[in-house]
Design a protein around this motif. Structure first.
Motif, PDB file in Angstrom:
ATOM      1  N   GLY A 182      29.347  37.020  38.189  1.00 38.75           N
ATOM      2  CA  GLY A 182      29.833  36.464  39.446  1.00 38.75           C
ATOM      3  C   GLY A 182      31.005  35.525  39.334  1.00 38.75           C
ATOM      4  O   GLY A 182      31.337  34.821  40.290  1.00 38.75           O
ATOM      5  N   GLU A 183      31.662  35.479  38.176  1.00 38.72           N
ATOM      6  CA  GLU A 183      32.818  34.604  38.030  1.00 38.72           C
ATOM      7  C   GLU A 183      33.831  35.252  37.097  1.00 38.72           C
ATOM      8  O   GLU A 183      33.508  36.185  36.349  1.00 38.72           O
ATOM      9  CB  GLU A 183      32.407  33.236  37.490  1.00 38.72           C
ATOM     10  CG  GLU A 183      31.721  33.290  36.137  1.00 38.72           C
ATOM     11  CD  GLU A 183      31.217  31.932  35.674  1.00 38.72           C
ATOM     12  OE1 GLU A 183      31.251  31.671  34.455  1.00 38.72           O
ATOM     13  OE2 GLU A 183      30.786  31.143  36.545  1.00 38.72           O
ATOM     14  N   ARG A 184      35.080  34.770  37.172  1.00 38.38           N
ATOM     15  CA  ARG A 184      36.149  35.306  36.330  1.00 38.38           C
ATOM     16  C   ARG A 184      35.713  35.254  34.860  1.00 38.38           C
ATOM     17  O   ARG A 184      35.193  34.260  34.391  1.00 38.38           O
ATOM     18  CB  ARG A 184      37.429  34.492  36.525  1.00 38.38           C
ATOM     19  CG  ARG A 184      38.653  35.019  35.800  1.00 38.38           C
ATOM     20  CD  ARG A 184      39.870  34.205  36.202  1.00 38.38           C
ATOM     21  NE  ARG A 184      41.088  34.729  35.619  1.00 38.38           N
ATOM     22  CZ  ARG A 184      41.618  34.320  34.472  1.00 38.38           C
ATOM     23  NH1 ARG A 184      41.012  33.355  33.782  1.00 38.38           N
ATOM     24  NH2 ARG A 184      42.736  34.847  34.022  1.00 38.38           N
ATOM     25  N   GLY A 185      35.947  36.360  34.160  1.00 37.61           N
ATOM     26  CA  GLY A 185      35.513  36.445  32.767  1.00 37.61           C
ATOM     27  C   GLY A 185      34.083  36.904  32.604  1.00 37.61           C
ATOM     28  O   GLY A 185      33.589  37.001  31.476  1.00 37.61           O
ATOM     29  N   GLY A 186      33.426  37.220  33.702  1.00 43.58           N
ATOM     30  CA  GLY A 186      32.021  37.619  33.645  1.00 43.58           C
ATOM     31  C   GLY A 186      31.788  38.864  32.811  1.00 43.58           C
ATOM     32  O   GLY A 186      30.835  38.926  32.011  1.00 43.58           O
ATOM     33  N   PHE A 187      32.653  39.871  32.984  1.00 33.84           N
ATOM     34  CA  PHE A 187      32.470  41.099  32.205  1.00 33.84           C
ATOM     35  C   PHE A 187      32.687  40.835  30.718  1.00 33.84           C
ATOM     36  O   PHE A 187      31.949  41.361  29.872  1.00 33.84           O
ATOM     37  CB  PHE A 187      33.417  42.189  32.685  1.00 33.84           C
ATOM     38  CG  PHE A 187      33.456  43.384  31.785  1.00 33.84           C
ATOM     39  CD1 PHE A 187      32.338  44.183  31.628  1.00 33.84           C
ATOM     40  CD2 PHE A 187      34.595  43.690  31.041  1.00 33.84           C
ATOM     41  CE1 PHE A 187      32.353  45.282  30.765  1.00 33.84           C
ATOM     42  CE2 PHE A 187      34.623  44.775  30.186  1.00 33.84           C
ATOM     43  CZ  PHE A 187      33.504  45.574  30.041  1.00 33.84           C
ATOM     44  N   LEU A 188      33.685  40.021  30.376  1.00 30.62           N
ATOM     45  CA  LEU A 188      33.935  39.735  28.959  1.00 30.62           C
ATOM     46  C   LEU A 188      32.752  39.006  28.333  1.00 30.62           C
ATOM     47  O   LEU A 188      32.441  39.195  27.153  1.00 30.62           O
ATOM     48  CB  LEU A 188      35.215  38.912  28.805  1.00 30.62           C
ATOM     49  CG  LEU A 188      36.510  39.604  29.245  1.00 30.62           C
ATOM     50  CD1 LEU A 188      37.717  38.767  28.873  1.00 30.62           C
ATOM     51  CD2 LEU A 188      36.623  41.008  28.652  1.00 30.62           C
ATOM     52  N   GLU A 189      32.085  38.194  29.122  1.00 33.81           N
ATOM     53  CA  GLU A 189      30.873  37.529  28.633  1.00 33.81           C
ATOM     54  C   GLU A 189      29.806  38.564  28.297  1.00 33.81           C
ATOM     55  O   GLU A 189      29.155  38.485  27.244  1.00 33.81           O
ATOM     56  CB  GLU A 189      30.370  36.550  29.690  1.00 33.81           C
ATOM     57  CG  GLU A 189      29.155  35.753  29.263  1.00 33.81           C
ATOM     58  CD  GLU A 189      28.693  34.782  30.341  1.00 33.81           C
ATOM     59  OE1 GLU A 189      27.475  34.551  30.443  1.00 33.81           O
ATOM     60  OE2 GLU A 189      29.553  34.274  31.094  1.00 33.81           O
ATOM     61  N   ARG A 190      29.646  39.540  29.195  1.00 32.37           N
ATOM     62  CA  ARG A 190      28.688  40.623  28.930  1.00 32.37           C
ATOM     63  C   ARG A 190      29.099  41.423  27.697  1.00 32.37           C
ATOM     64  O   ARG A 190      28.256  41.848  26.896  1.00 32.37           O
ATOM     65  CB  ARG A 190      28.601  41.550  30.145  1.00 32.37           C
ATOM     66  CG  ARG A 190      28.048  40.907  31.412  1.00 32.37           C
ATOM     67  CD  ARG A 190      26.539  40.790  31.375  1.00 32.37           C
ATOM     68  NE  ARG A 190      25.888  42.064  31.147  1.00 32.37           N
ATOM     69  CZ  ARG A 190      25.645  42.971  32.109  1.00 32.37           C
ATOM     70  NH1 ARG A 190      25.994  42.715  33.371  1.00 32.37           N
ATOM     71  NH2 ARG A 190      25.035  44.098  31.823  1.00 32.37           N
ATOM     72  N   LEU A 191      30.405  41.628  27.552  1.00 22.31           N
ATOM     73  CA  LEU A 191      30.917  42.400  26.420  1.00 22.31           C
ATOM     74  C   LEU A 191      30.629  41.681  25.101  1.00 22.31           C
ATOM     75  O   LEU A 191      30.259  42.317  24.102  1.00 22.31           O
ATOM     76  CB  LEU A 191      32.427  42.610  26.595  1.00 22.31           C
ATOM     77  CG  LEU A 191      33.125  43.615  25.684  1.00 22.31           C
ATOM     78  CD1 LEU A 191      32.563  45.016  25.877  1.00 22.31           C
ATOM     79  CD2 LEU A 191      34.634  43.609  25.948  1.00 22.31           C
ATOM     80  N   ARG A 192      30.773  40.369  25.087  1.00 26.25           N
ATOM     81  CA  ARG A 192      30.481  39.596  23.875  1.00 26.25           C
ATOM     82  C   ARG A 192      28.989  39.612  23.557  1.00 26.25           C
ATOM     83  O   ARG A 192      28.583  39.735  22.402  1.00 26.25           O
ATOM     84  CB  ARG A 192      30.952  38.147  24.049  1.00 26.25           C
ATOM     85  CG  ARG A 192      32.423  37.916  23.761  1.00 26.25           C
ATOM     86  CD  ARG A 192      32.739  36.430  23.669  1.00 26.25           C
ATOM     87  NE  ARG A 192      32.403  35.722  24.896  1.00 26.25           N
ATOM     88  CZ  ARG A 192      33.245  35.517  25.885  1.00 26.25           C
ATOM     89  NH1 ARG A 192      34.483  35.976  25.800  1.00 26.25           N
ATOM     90  NH2 ARG A 192      32.868  34.876  26.976  1.00 26.25           N
ATOM     91  N   GLU A 193      28.179  39.441  24.595  1.00 26.33           N
ATOM     92  CA  GLU A 193      26.733  39.340  24.382  1.00 26.33           C
ATOM     93  C   GLU A 193      26.106  40.679  24.027  1.00 26.33           C
ATOM     94  O   GLU A 193      25.061  40.726  23.372  1.00 26.33           O
ATOM     95  CB  GLU A 193      26.073  38.770  25.639  1.00 26.33           C
ATOM     96  CG  GLU A 193      26.459  37.319  25.922  1.00 26.33           C
ATOM     97  CD  GLU A 193      25.899  36.840  27.249  1.00 26.33           C
ATOM     98  OE1 GLU A 193      25.394  37.698  28.018  1.00 26.33           O
ATOM     99  OE2 GLU A 193      25.962  35.634  27.521  1.00 26.33           O
ATOM    100  N   GLY A 194      26.730  41.766  24.501  1.00 23.40           N
ATOM    101  CA  GLY A 194      26.206  43.097  24.219  1.00 23.40           C
ATOM    102  C   GLY A 194      25.907  43.875  25.471  1.00 23.40           C
ATOM    103  O   GLY A 194      24.999  43.515  26.237  1.00 23.40           O
TER     104      GLY A 194
END
Length: 722
Positions: free
Chosen positions: A65-77
């Motif tokens: 729900g915030e900018r960079g949210g997808f990249l956070e998911r990408l890092r976490e897996g």
């Protein structure tokens, strides 16, 4: 053994509202194979490669729900199908076709996902999906990938097959007003609205644009004659036959003169401020290559302007500027054009750029302009020396707020004299804030189908809402351009319910189209006998300019495999939530999934519309809270708890009582249709009659006309039976 790869099992374009969203999407069934065991955090370097190739992925909010949210998911897996969804959305955006919706969901088969993403154009969406797979696999396998080439190829597709920017601007303005649109061809012909209430546009021409007026505007000599007779200032001039005649005309008119094509556009072939016979004759040859004839006319001093007239008023104005280069003592004029002019970020080949690149070719207007100054492409101007290149064709600088009211009135008059509802008025004047009469200004052309880019994306100044002005010209303030549309979902006698509603609507003196499994019907005529419960048949009704109301049957398979034919509807009927056994090939395996399919019909009911729901089906009842509009429940008996509770809350209900049909609103019985259950024929199920009557009531059809429609249906059924 499964491999680390992405395999597309199925790719479907859902062309209307569907289980995913209100808009068209592409749904891909993606088998990620062995990658099911390798989420993104277990693939070394994947994060770095993806963010390096597509740094703008940082804008994707994803479920966080915030900018960079997808990249956070990408890092976490996260899994490859989810990554694919975001890559395809980003590729579309970078190609100039931004969209925002995407989802990836597991299926019942391990490693197989449904990936859905919004696309504005099917071919571009499919190509973006293939490019996204290639890019993602290269990132997973640590291989090179030419991202720029992929985006460039997609951009070329967007430029060639998507709506042009002017048309898209108008369509976007219509969408803002909740007016639906349908693209009618591969070009820029678009229908705004449905059925009999539609209007059509073709770029900046409308179905109000007269063919006669368009013909007049192409005849520059006739246009000037008509304008002059109505007191509009125009330059003196005439058609000429050959170079010698062009010089004779120039001498008669008085130097300097302008030479232009009789029916050219975009400033091509136009030469200004000609003072010698050699210049005039060379300009004749240039102009003759760009049009079917040549005009010589008085040269008006000043700056070229384009005023956009919509209806009876000027809604935007843009000014031109003289293009020039400044010498450095070393570079040729050709080199200076490339370094000083064509590097301007406002210039480009694509339609999205307000200015075109300057091209210096042998014998063109730019070469002649240089020759008149004693120069050529190879000339090296001295340091600081200014060389004028082009005085016309650079109209892209907004001056809307500076136009003098008298000038705006003359431009509006010029459009009306020619007969155009939308016109681009070209005029030359020193100061647009002063009347033409004070400065020997003149209107030089009246153009049909004017480009809008100079006004929507000016090189400088404020963009003007010209698309909204055109939509407001076509439709009254509160007109949503919609006809009554009734959609029916379920598996219980839905075809007959559709035809019955159609008969009732016909009784209300409307031209009615019905698309159902029994065929395609226009009023009392059956046009087709095949199964027409489909997107294609439904669209044919919405495109038909004679249809004043449309009824469409939408089975679960239509919603899952095609999408609804309409964006929103006046009445959405759900007869039941059943038929699960027929949907295994869509991976719909339980009643909750089936509920999400059927609810699509309720999701698209307009805020001033009505959902008609079977009170005897508990899942249909649950859909009431999803409806943006009102709800009418129907049932064989008023004693049903759902009916009683709904009436206690002041809601509307339709139920049977001793062979009659009762229309109730709260505790009040609005009307009793005597013997209505049998009017449509003895073999017509009561639930079908109740659903049809409730739909007719939702459309505010009087009780007597509802009964008339039922009788007509019954009489026709009896006639066919015998």
């Amino acid at each position: 053994m499964k491999k680390k790869e992405l395999v597309f099992r199925r790719v479907t374009h859902l062309r209307g509202p569907n289980i995913w969203t209100y808009r068209p999407v592409i749904e891909a069934w993606v088998d990620i194979g062995e990658l099911e065991q390798f989420p993104s955090n277990k693939i070394p370097g994947l994060y770095e490669r993806l963010t390096g190739w597509l740094p703008t992925l940082v804008e994707h909010r994803c479920g966080v729900g915030e900018r960079g949210g997808f990249l956070e998911r990408l890092r976490e897996g996260t899994w490859a199908a989810h990554i694919l969804e975001h890559v395809v959305l980003e590729l579309q955006s970078l190609a100039g076709m931004p969209t925002g919706f995407g989802k990836a969901r597991e299926t019942s088969e391990s490693g197989v996902y449904k990936v859905a993403f919004r696309t504005r154009q099917e071919e571009v969406g499919r190509a973006a999906l293939e490019a996204a797979r290639g890019l993602l696999m290269a990132a997973i396998e640590d291989r090179p990938y030419d991202v720029a080439a992929a985006i460039g190829g997609l951009r070329e597709m967007v430029d060639s097959i998507c709506l042009g920017p002017s048309t898209a601007h108008i369509v976007d303005a219509a969408t803002e007003r909740r007016i639906p649109s349908i693209r009618l061809n591969d070009g820029n012909l678009v229908q705004l609205g449905y059925g009999a209430r539609q209007r059509r546009i073709w770029t900046a021409e409308t179905d109000r644009t007269s063919a006669i007026a368009e013909g007049i505007s192409r005849d520059k000599d006739l246009t000037k004659s008509l304008l002059q007779s109505c007191g509009v200032p125009v330059p003196q001039g005439r058609l000429v036959d050959d170079p010698a005649d062009a010089w004779d005309a120039a001498e008669d008119i008085g130097l300097p003169v302008a030479v232009k094509p009789y029916d050219g556009n975009h400033g091509r072939g136009v030469s200004l401020d000609l003072t010698t016979r050699e210049q005039v004759e060379a300009a004749f040859e240039l102009a003759s290559r760009e049009g079917s004839g040549v005009i010589v006319e008085q040269s008006i001093s000043g700056v070229e302007h384009r005023l956009l007239v919509v209806g009876k008023r000027v809604v935007a104005a843009a000014a031109g500027e003289t293009t020039a280069v400044v010498g450095d003592g070393k570079s040729t004029i050709a080199e200076l054009i490339e370094s000083q002019v064509n590097t301007d970020p406002r210039r480009g080949e694509d339609e999205e750029f307000p200015l075109e690149p300057l091209k210096l070719e042998e014998g063109d207007e730019l070469s002649l302009q240089l020759a008149r100054q004693g120069r050529s492409r190879a000339t090296v101007p001295a340091a600081g020396e200014k060389v004028e290149l082009q005085r016309n064709g650079n109209v892209a600088f907004d001056v809307t707020d500076r136009v003098h009211p008298d000038t705006a009135a003359l431009a509006s008059l010029a459009a009306r004299v020619v007969g155009l509802d939308i016109a681009g008025i070209d005029l030359v004047v020193e100061d647009i804030s002063r009347p033409l009469s004070e400065q020997r200004g003149a209107i030089i052309e009246v153009n049909a189908g004017p480009g809008l880019l100079a006004h929507t994306k000016p090189a400088t100044g404020q963009p003007q809402p010209v698309g909204a002005a055109i939509v407001d010209h076509l439709f009254a303030a509160n007109d949503d351009a919609r006809i009554p549309v009734v959609g029916i979902t379920g598996s219980r006698d839905t075809s007959r319910i559709a035809r019955l509603i159609g008969k009732i609507l016909c009784a209300s003196h409307r031209h009615v189209g019905v698309a159902c499994a029994d065929g395609l019907f226009l009023n009392n005529r059956q046009i087709r006998k095949d199964n027409c419960a489909s997107w294609e048949a439904g669209q044919s009704l919405l495109i038909n300019r004679s249809v004043q109301a449309a009824v469409m049957e939408n089975g679960n398979r239509v919603i899952l495999g095609e999408g609804l034919a309409y964006d929103r509807c006046s009445v959405g009927v759900v007869t039941d939530v059943s038929g699960l056994e027929q949907l295994a090939d869509f991976d719909i395996l339980n009643r909750d999934q089936l509920y999400n399919v059927a609810r699509t019909q309720v999701d698209v009911v307009l805020p001033d519309g009505v959902a008609v729901l079977n009170a005897a089906d508990h899942q249909a009842v649950e859909m009431a809270e999803l409806c943006d509009g009102d709800v009418i429940f129907y049932a064989p008996s008023a004693s049903l708890q759902v009916i009683a509770a709904h009436r206690d809350d002041g809601g509307r209900a339709v139920f049977a009582r001793d062979g009659d049909v009762v229309l109730a609103s709260g505790k009040n019985e609005h009307a009793v249709l005597t013997g209505a259950l049998s009017l449509g024929g003895a073999d017509l199920p009561p639930d079908s009659v109740l659903a049809a009557v409730a739909s007719a009531w939702a459309l505010q059809i009087p009780a007597e006309l509802i009964c008339a429609g039922l009788r007509t249906f019954g009489a026709e059924a009896q006639r066919i039976k015998h």
